[in-house]
Structures are given as C-alpha cells and as structure tokens.
Design a protein around this motif. Structure first.
Motif, PDB file in Angstrom:
ATOM      1  N   TYR A 251      41.963  39.467  40.010  1.00 47.02           N
ATOM      2  CA  TYR A 251      40.871  39.040  40.940  1.00 47.02           C
ATOM      3  C   TYR A 251      41.165  37.509  41.384  1.00 47.02           C
ATOM      4  CZ  TYR A 251      38.333  42.941  38.708  1.00 47.02           C
ATOM      5  OH  TYR A 251      37.998  44.153  38.352  1.00 47.02           O
TER       6      TYR A 251
ATOM      7  N   ASP B  87      39.078  46.194  34.244  1.00 40.76           N
ATOM      8  CA  ASP B  87      38.224  46.794  35.293  1.00 40.76           C
ATOM      9  C   ASP B  87      37.381  47.969  34.513  1.00 40.76           C
ATOM     10  OD1 ASP B  87      39.881  49.138  35.126  1.00 40.76           O
ATOM     11  OD2 ASP B  87      40.254  49.085  37.147  1.00 40.76           O
TER      12      ASP B  87
ATOM     13  N   SER C  70      43.425  32.792  40.706  1.00 39.09           N
ATOM     14  CA  SER C  70      43.489  34.293  40.498  1.00 39.09           C
ATOM     15  C   SER C  70      43.377  34.489  38.942  1.00 39.09           C
ATOM     16  CB  SER C  70      44.888  35.012  40.748  1.00 39.09           C
ATOM     17  OG  SER C  70      45.046  35.030  42.074  1.00 39.09           O
TER      18      SER C  70
END
Length: 166
Positions: A88, A80, A75
C-alpha cells in the motif's frame, strides 16, 4: 526555573469537569509538589522515509524565500482480507523552505530515497475555478538524502558541485 525538576508522565489524578488539571512534579532532591501544566500542549512531528514521485517544483515567494514541493511515496506491506501480502502506498506532499528548499531542488530527482522530518500543516487555497480547497502537507524541518546520487544510485563526480560556501 525548571533546572531541578522533571514531570511524571501521566496526570496524577482523574479530573472532574471544571477542575484544573495538574501533574505531579518531582525535584531532584526527592521532594514533590503539584504544578499546573497547560493542557493545550501537543506534539506535531512527522518522520517519513520514501521515494520522490516526480522532480521537485522549485519557486520563490514574493519576498524571495525559496520554496520546494515534492511528492513522496511511502509504502508499507500488510495482509489484505484474504491473507495475501499487498503493498500500500501513500502519496504525501512535502514543502521545504529556505536553504533546505535550495538543496532539495538542486540534488533530488524522481526516485530518490529521502528521510523527511517535519510537522503536519493544513492550509486552504483557491483552485483555478475559484473554489476553496484544503490540503494537508508536511512542512520539512530536515531532509536527508539516502541511497546515493540524483537517481538513487552511487554518487558520481557530476553529483558534486564546486561550492565556495562550504
């Protein structure tokens, strides 16, 4: 053969099509000379730290070599489009062979934090329907267990095995 030499990092000249590529090589006494270096050399190294997504799948090959597959969740946090932080996760298949496969199969469970070092490999196989499929996986050279016992917590007495091979 290479005891008294080291290579400069970048190629020393811009090469025209069809011209041989050469790097400038220095020897330790301060001299320099040109040496041909094959340009087919590459680096295929992967370093990952992540959590195991499910218990390892352990099997053996036809010749008896142990093989273990694990799914590693790696991860990262990044912003964003709206500027908010999001996490993510990439799921990566890791394949271990030999003694490493045995150790991973015996001591790793879902949620365990691992350090994996290896190389990328593409391979094809036929699925249950007979279709040819391709997959990319990491073939592990080294796996280090981070964070303690099977569940990622502190080590307990049952995490240790009596092993005469040590």
């Amino acid at each position: 053969m290479y005891n008294n030499t080291y290579c400069a990092d970048p190629p020393t000249q811009i090469h025209q099509k069809g011209e041989r590529k050469k790097w400038l090589v220095y020897d330790r006494r301060g001299g320099r000379r040109r040496r041909e270096v094959p340009m087919t050399l590459g680096v295929n190294r992967v370093t990952l730290i992540g959590n195991v997504g499910r218990d390892p799948e352990v099997r053996t090959t036809g010749s008896g070599l142990p093989v273990t597959n694990i799914r590693l969740a790696v991860s990262e946090r990044r912003r964003d489009g709206g500027g908010d932080w999001r996490e993510y996760t990439d799921w990566i298949t890791v394949v271990c062979f030999g003694r490493t496969a045995e150790n991973v199969g015996d001591h790793v469970g879902k949620g365990k934090l691992l350090f994996v070092e290896g190389r990328l490999q593409n391979r094809n196989f036929k699925d249950k329907d007979g279709n040819e499929r391709w997959t990319t996986e990491v073939v592990a050279d080294r796996v280090l267990f981070l964070g303690g016992g099977r569940d990622g917590g502190p080590l307990r007495d049952e995490d240790y095995e009596d092993d005469d091979d040590r």
